[in-house]
Write an enzyme that holds these catalytic residues in place. Sequence first.
Site, short mmCIF file in Angstrom:
data_model
loop_
_atom_site.label_atom_id
_atom_site.label_comp_id
_atom_site.label_asym_id
_atom_site.label_seq_id
_atom_site.Cartn_x
_atom_site.Cartn_y
_atom_site.Cartn_z
N GLU A 130 -9.24 -2.14 3.66
CA GLU A 130 -8.88 -1.87 5.07
C GLU A 130 -10.02 -1.11 5.74
OE1 GLU A 130 -4.00 -1.70 5.29
OE2 GLU A 130 -5.10 0.18 5.34
N ASP A 135 0.82 -1.22 0.00
CA ASP A 135 0.00 0.00 0.00
C ASP A 135 0.86 1.26 0.00
OD1 ASP A 135 -2.11 -1.78 0.18
OD2 ASP A 135 -2.47 -1.43 2.32
N1 LIG Z 1 -3.26 -3.09 8.90
C1 LIG Z 1 -3.60 -1.92 9.42
O1 LIG Z 1 -3.81 -1.01 8.69
C2 LIG Z 1 -3.68 -1.73 10.88
C3 LIG Z 1 -3.00 -0.68 11.46
C4 LIG Z 1 -3.12 -0.46 12.80
C5 LIG Z 1 -3.90 -1.28 13.55
N2 LIG Z 1 -4.50 -2.32 12.94
C6 LIG Z 1 -5.33 -3.16 13.66
O2 LIG Z 1 -6.49 -2.40 13.89
C7 LIG Z 1 -6.83 -2.58 15.21
C8 LIG Z 1 -6.61 -1.32 15.96
O3 LIG Z 1 -7.79 -0.94 16.36
P1 LIG Z 1 -8.19 -0.93 17.88
O4 LIG Z 1 -9.67 -1.01 17.83
O5 LIG Z 1 -7.38 -1.91 18.66
O6 LIG Z 1 -7.68 0.50 18.37
P2 LIG Z 1 -8.08 1.98 17.98
O7 LIG Z 1 -7.33 2.83 18.91
O8 LIG Z 1 -7.92 2.22 16.52
O9 LIG Z 1 -9.63 2.06 18.30
C9 LIG Z 1 -10.06 1.83 19.62
C10 LIG Z 1 -10.42 3.17 20.28
O10 LIG Z 1 -11.56 3.70 19.62
C11 LIG Z 1 -12.40 4.36 20.56
N3 LIG Z 1 -13.72 3.68 20.48
C12 LIG Z 1 -13.99 2.36 20.65
N4 LIG Z 1 -15.30 2.11 20.45
C13 LIG Z 1 -15.88 3.30 20.18
C14 LIG Z 1 -17.22 3.68 19.88
N5 LIG Z 1 -18.21 2.76 19.85
N6 LIG Z 1 -17.48 4.96 19.62
C15 LIG Z 1 -16.48 5.88 19.64
N7 LIG Z 1 -15.19 5.57 19.90
C16 LIG Z 1 -14.89 4.29 20.18
C17 LIG Z 1 -11.73 4.23 21.91
O11 LIG Z 1 -10.94 5.37 22.12
C18 LIG Z 1 -10.83 3.03 21.74
O12 LIG Z 1 -9.69 3.11 22.58
C19 LIG Z 1 -5.98 -3.70 15.70
O13 LIG Z 1 -6.62 -4.91 15.40
C20 LIG Z 1 -4.72 -3.54 14.92
O14 LIG Z 1 -3.94 -4.72 14.77
C21 LIG Z 1 -4.42 -2.52 11.64
N1 LIG Z 2 7.47 0.55 9.78
C1 LIG Z 2 6.90 1.56 9.11
N2 LIG Z 2 7.64 2.53 8.55
C2 LIG Z 2 7.06 3.54 7.88
N3 LIG Z 2 5.72 3.66 7.71
C3 LIG Z 2 4.96 2.71 8.26
C4 LIG Z 2 5.49 1.62 8.97
N4 LIG Z 2 4.46 0.84 9.37
C5 LIG Z 2 3.35 1.42 8.92
N5 LIG Z 2 3.63 2.55 8.25
C6 LIG Z 2 2.70 3.50 7.62
O1 LIG Z 2 1.37 3.18 8.09
C7 LIG Z 2 0.57 2.76 7.01
C8 LIG Z 2 -0.40 1.71 7.46
O2 LIG Z 2 0.26 0.50 7.58
P1 LIG Z 2 -0.55 -0.86 7.68
O3 LIG Z 2 0.39 -1.94 7.29
O4 LIG Z 2 -1.71 -0.75 6.73
O5 LIG Z 2 -0.97 -0.95 9.09
C9 LIG Z 2 1.57 2.30 5.94
O6 LIG Z 2 1.01 2.34 4.65
C10 LIG Z 2 2.68 3.31 6.12
O7 LIG Z 2 2.36 4.53 5.50
O1 LIG Z 3 0.28 -0.14 4.38
P1 LIG Z 3 1.44 -1.00 3.99
O2 LIG Z 3 2.29 -0.36 2.96
O3 LIG Z 3 2.22 -1.44 5.18
O4 LIG Z 3 0.83 -2.26 3.28
P2 LIG Z 3 0.04 -3.48 3.98
O5 LIG Z 3 -1.23 -2.88 4.56
O6 LIG Z 3 -0.24 -4.43 2.89
O7 LIG Z 3 0.89 -4.02 5.06
#
Ligand SMILES: NC(=O)c1ccc[n+]([C@@H]2O[C@H](COP(=O)([O-])OP(=O)(O)OC[C@H]3O[C@@H](n4cnc5c(N)ncnc54)[C@H](O)[C@@H]3O)[C@@H](O)[C@H]2O)c1
Ligand SMILES: Nc1ncnc2c1ncn2[C@@H]1O[C@H](COP(=O)(O)O)[C@@H](O)[C@H]1O
Ligand SMILES: O=P(O)(O)OP(=O)(O)O
Length: 275
Positions: free
Chosen positions: A172, A56
């Site tokens: 996402e 991404d």
């Molecule tokens: N691949 C990705 O892009 C990526 C990146 C980061 C996190 N993640 C995943 O996403 C998740 C992170 O999300 P999270 O939920 O743990 O944390 P978050 O901080 O994003 O969201 C939780 C927070 O949202 C608020 N909240 C919760 N319920 C609410 C409601 N009903 N109304 C208003 N506010 C509310 C509270 O402040 C709570 O602490 C994890 O599973 C993490 O692994 C994915």
């Molecule tokens: N390790 C990283 N270095 C720089 N930027 C990062 C790193 N990890 C995440 N990011 C940024 O966050 C978004 C979201 O990442 P997800 O893999 O979708 O959680 C990624 O695209 C970077 O811009």
């Molecule tokens: O946001 P990125 O670049 O870390 O890609 P992915 O969500 O596929 O880990």
Amino acid sequence: MSNRQAEIATALGVIAPFTSDADVDAEIARRIAFIQDTLLAARSKVLVLGISGGVDSSTAGRLAQLAVEQLRSQQQDDSYRFVAVRLPHNVQHDEADAQAALGFIAADEALTIDIAPAVSGLAGQVGELGGLTSARRDFVLGNTKARMRMLAQYTVANARDGLVIGTDHAAEAVMGFFTKFGDGACDLAPLSGLVKGQVRRIAERLGAPASVVGKVPTADLEDERPGIPDEHVHGVTYDDIDAFLQGQPVEESVYRIIVQTYDKTQHKRDLPLVP
Ligand SMILES: NC(=O)c1ccc[n+]([C@@H]2O[C@H](COP(=O)([O-])OP(=O)(O)OC[C@H]3O[C@@H](n4cnc5c(N)ncnc54)[C@H](O)[C@@H]3O)[C@@H](O)[C@H]2O)c1
Ligand SMILES: Nc1ncnc2c1ncn2[C@@H]1O[C@H](COP(=O)(O)O)[C@@H](O)[C@H]1O
Ligand SMILES: O=P(O)(O)OP(=O)(O)O
Ligand SMILES: [Mg+2]
């Protein structure tokens, strides 16, 4: 397609499936133009984006670089720049992939900011963390890492009068799979409305190496479990999510997981609650 599928796809601005390379090229041109229009409207000349090594940020980063290269020549102004930011937490386990991504993007500038000292500095001041199990603490600090990356990018953007790019897309967004006000916070989101397969197709068409195009998606937020694939967390695959968003039939269990997750995470896609 069920009513819920259609409603969710519309809410997330999901675009039609690509049917040819010409469709992919048109979408690339449209998104580069969007980035350029956003810079011009904001009277900004600098774009900032964290590069993880995932597909991404590699795709959004390359689109940003192409956008500023064209602007430099169209506007006869060399101050249009794209700043790629490596944001490891200490040493990233797949740093080689991040370097391959940087090679593909060929950014005007590449910075590295280690977020570990800031994360541990904050953690040391938050007493609540002491009462948590090690796994729970690691998870909570995972979201802190995502927010620290946001702070780092906005600090660079503020210093340069630049804009911060986000990498959220429909696959996402539907799962709320981003940290609220962490990687979910940005000024422009040029991948919005794409499903994961479309992001990969764009990356491929832009000339990304196969290792970048096929990189296993991971938020990589936990120290104790580095590189957990997103799909393990979701309980459904990105192919399932893409199929759902594109109105194809999916297994009952897949449908249920996606709709339940979408509803549970609605607060992340909304503005803050107000009275
Ligand atoms: N691949 C990705 O892009 C990526 C990146 C980061 C996190 N993640 C995943 O996403 C998740 C992170 O999300 P999270 O939920 O743990 O944390 P978050 O901080 O994003 O969201 C939780 C927070 O949202 C608020 N909240 C919760 N319920 C609410 C409601 N009903 N109304 C208003 N506010 C509310 C509270 O402040 C709570 O602490 C994890 O599973 C993490 O692994 C994915
Ligand atoms: N390790 C990283 N270095 C720089 N930027 C990062 C790193 N990890 C995440 N990011 C940024 O966050 C978004 C979201 O990442 P997800 O893999 O979708 O959680 C990624 O695209 C970077 O811009
Ligand atoms: O946001 P990125 O670049 O870390 O890609 P992915 O969500 O596929 O880990
Ligand atoms: Mg990632």
